[in-house]
Design a protein around this motif. Structure first.
Motif, PDB file in Angstrom:
ATOM      1  N   LYS A 391       0.878  -0.729  -0.027  1.00  0.00           N
ATOM      2  CA  LYS A 391      -0.078   0.098   0.273  1.00  0.00           C
ATOM      3  C   LYS A 391       0.848   1.149   0.336  1.00  0.00           C
ATOM      4  O   LYS A 391       0.218   2.032  -0.294  1.00  0.00           O
ATOM      5  CB  LYS A 391      -0.825   0.618   1.206  1.00  0.00           C
ATOM      6  N   GLU A 392       2.132   0.934   0.656  1.00  0.00           N
ATOM      7  CA  GLU A 392       2.868   2.410   0.731  1.00  0.00           C
ATOM      8  C   GLU A 392       3.313   2.413  -0.494  1.00  0.00           C
ATOM      9  O   GLU A 392       3.233   3.752  -1.261  1.00  0.00           O
ATOM     10  CB  GLU A 392       3.720   1.831   1.837  1.00  0.00           C
ATOM     11  N   VAL A 395       1.159   4.556  -2.630  1.00  0.00           N
ATOM     12  CA  VAL A 395       0.402   5.633  -2.203  1.00  0.00           C
ATOM     13  C   VAL A 395       1.855   6.185  -3.786  1.00  0.00           C
ATOM     14  O   VAL A 395       1.741   7.767  -3.901  1.00  0.00           O
ATOM     15  CB  VAL A 395       1.186   6.056  -0.838  1.00  0.00           C
ATOM     16  N   PHE A 426      -6.064   7.415  -0.213  1.00  0.00           N
ATOM     17  CA  PHE A 426      -5.530   7.031   0.804  1.00  0.00           C
ATOM     18  C   PHE A 426      -5.781   8.417   1.900  1.00  0.00           C
ATOM     19  O   PHE A 426      -6.010   8.975   1.259  1.00  0.00           O
ATOM     20  CB  PHE A 426      -4.251   7.393   0.425  1.00  0.00           C
ATOM     21  N   GLU A 430      -0.971   8.612   5.385  1.00  0.00           N
ATOM     22  CA  GLU A 430      -0.598   7.813   4.567  1.00  0.00           C
ATOM     23  C   GLU A 430      -0.137   9.011   3.343  1.00  0.00           C
ATOM     24  O   GLU A 430       1.134   8.744   2.210  1.00  0.00           O
ATOM     25  CB  GLU A 430      -1.695   7.132   3.435  1.00  0.00           C
TER      26      GLU A 430
END
Length: 464
Positions: A391-392, A395, A426, A430
């Motif tokens: 997920k990072e 982003v 997001f 984040e």
């Protein structure tokens, strides 16, 4: 180095047009603005300074700016009284001394393909505007499978003669060492390395035989100018920064992206080989550079990987490693294009301290360059294999896409809206963490957050 005051500029303006000095100014926002505004022919860039050619067009352009730019003039130094002088001794020789002519490159590549037929293959990469063949050579053990593909390029810019020498030296290094050097044998047995030592053939010949400081290719256009800067013609972010729309400028981007035969040839090579990693040699400044080149607003999402391998090469070369745009944003280059479109780990290495280093320096640069490429072939084989689409990381990709949408040459509202829709999924925390990871500039960060708030209000109103 001589300090140049306004009075000295006046004297230079009345001097012979035969001598075009190279000028140095501090690498500041105001300097970059003037250079970009006037499409000046800059020759070198470091974090401290930018150098440009003070030819007749530059003289008149700077005079036309008027007194409002006096501070720019006061901070200017002369680093070379005559830019052409560095070429003079070599051009007196029939074979350019230690430097290769186009025909010498063709002859050597042809001979290598005959002498090392089991590991070398001469290839025709494309045809230039003036009808010449762009040659390359493919090196790799023809009896082994699952080899890693690499691309090595030289001479996007005609006057950068040393940029052909390191690729030629590396070819010689691997082929002649194959049977006696375990490292060379391992690289050749497990790799497919495509070298294009002189991509800009027409320009390269023109620089060697007619106008030494010529930079572009030789494509005539219908506006009366000649030549396109091949390293401003790649399609990713074409024309956004550091490129000119004037056909007479040395950084002319072309009428359309990928309009030039040389650029199309590189794309066709990728389609055939699917390169994992690439290096493009240029001169000068003693730097190892990587994306992004079009903007300094952010680092790329894979900056840590670029920095690790780039630093490894820079230590061997004795050069400085950094993101390209930290020096001077310039869009349409090969690194941004190969990385953004195809996911290639793509670098530029700026060789030496002038376009044609002295003959005594060339073997030293070649030896270090060949060693750096060996390091590259061993360490850039599958550079993104450990990248996990967490997920990072998503982003980071979303933030890259948003900056891409914001910094288009022509604002595309649909692309920008799509970018904000993706980014809004997001959380603020984040996004902020991603902005910090990418070292996003404060002004861009505030712009994005402000736009996201406006987008959120707009979306809420439409739902009511």
């Amino acid at each position: 180095m001589k300090k140049l005051a306004i009075s000295a500029l006046i004297l230079l303006n009345t001097a012979s047009v035969m001598a075009a000095p190279i000028m140095r100014v501090p690498n500041t926002a105001s300097s970059r603005s003037v250079i970009n505004q006037l499409s000046l022919d800059y020759t070198s860039r470091t974090p401290e300074y930018i150098e440009f050619v003070y030819d007749e067009r530059a003289k008149q352009s700077l005079i036309d700016l008027g007194n409002g730019n006096a501070s720019f003039f006061k901070k200017t130094d002369i680093t070379n009284k005559d830019a052409d002088a560095q070429f003079d001794e070599l051009r007196k020789l029939n074979d350019l001394g230690i430097y290769h002519t186009y025909q010498e490159i063709v002859n050597e590549l042809t001979q290598y393909s005959k002498n090392y037929a089991n590991i070398a293959n001469l290839i025709e990469v494309g045809t230039t505007f003036e009808g010449r063949t762009i040659y390359g050579i493919e090196i790799g053990n023809k009896s082994t499978k699952d080899k890693v593909p690499f691309l090595i390029m030289g001479t996007h810019h005609a006057r950068e003669w040393i940029a052909s020498e390191v690729p030629m030296a590396s070819i010689k290094d691997l082929l002649e060492s194959y049977t006696s050097d375990d490292q060379a044998k391992s690289i050749v047995d497990t790799s497919t390395i495509v070298y294009v030592p002189m991509l800009n053939v027409d320009g390269g010949i023109y620089s060697r035989t007619s106008k030494a400081m010529w930079r572009k290719n030789r494509n005539a256009n219908n506006k009366g100018g000649v030549g396109v800067d091949n390293n401003r013609n790649y399609e990713y972010k074409w024309g956004v920064s550091g490129a000119s729309s004037s056909p007479w400028s040395d950084t002319y981007k072309g009428e359309t992206p990928m309009s030039e035969n040389e650029n199309q040839a590189i794309d066709k090579l990728y389609q055939k080989y699917k390169f994992k990693s690439a290096v493009s040699f240029h001169s000068y400044s003693e730097l190892v550079l990587w994306p992004w080149g079009y903007t300094s607003a952010i680092q790329c999402k894979d900056n840590e990987i670029f920095e690790k391998i780039g630093t490894g090469m820079s230590k061997i070369m004795g050069y400085r490693p950094m993101q390209s745009a930290d020096l001077y944003p310039a869009a349409g280059d090969s690194d941004d294009y190969l990385y953004a479109k195809y996911g290639v780990l793509a670098y530029t290495i700026e060789l030496g301290t002038r376009f044609v280093p002295s003959e005594s320096r060339v073997p030293i640069i070649n030896a270090k360059g060949s060693k750096a490429l060996r390091y590259f072939f061993e360490n850039a084989r599958n550079p993104f294999k450990d990248v996990v689409d967490t997920k990072e990381y998503k982003v980071l990709k979303s933030l890259e896409y948003t900056v891409y949408a914001l910094e288009r040459s022509e604002l595309d509202e649909s692309t920008l809206q799509d970018a904000y829709e993706k980014l809004a999924k997001f959380s603020k925390k984040e996004r902020e963490h991603g902005m910090s990871t990418l070292k996003m500039k404060f002004r861009v960060k505030k712009h994005i957050e402000s736009d996201l708030k406006a987008y959120s209000r707009y979306k809420k109103q439409n739902q009511e």
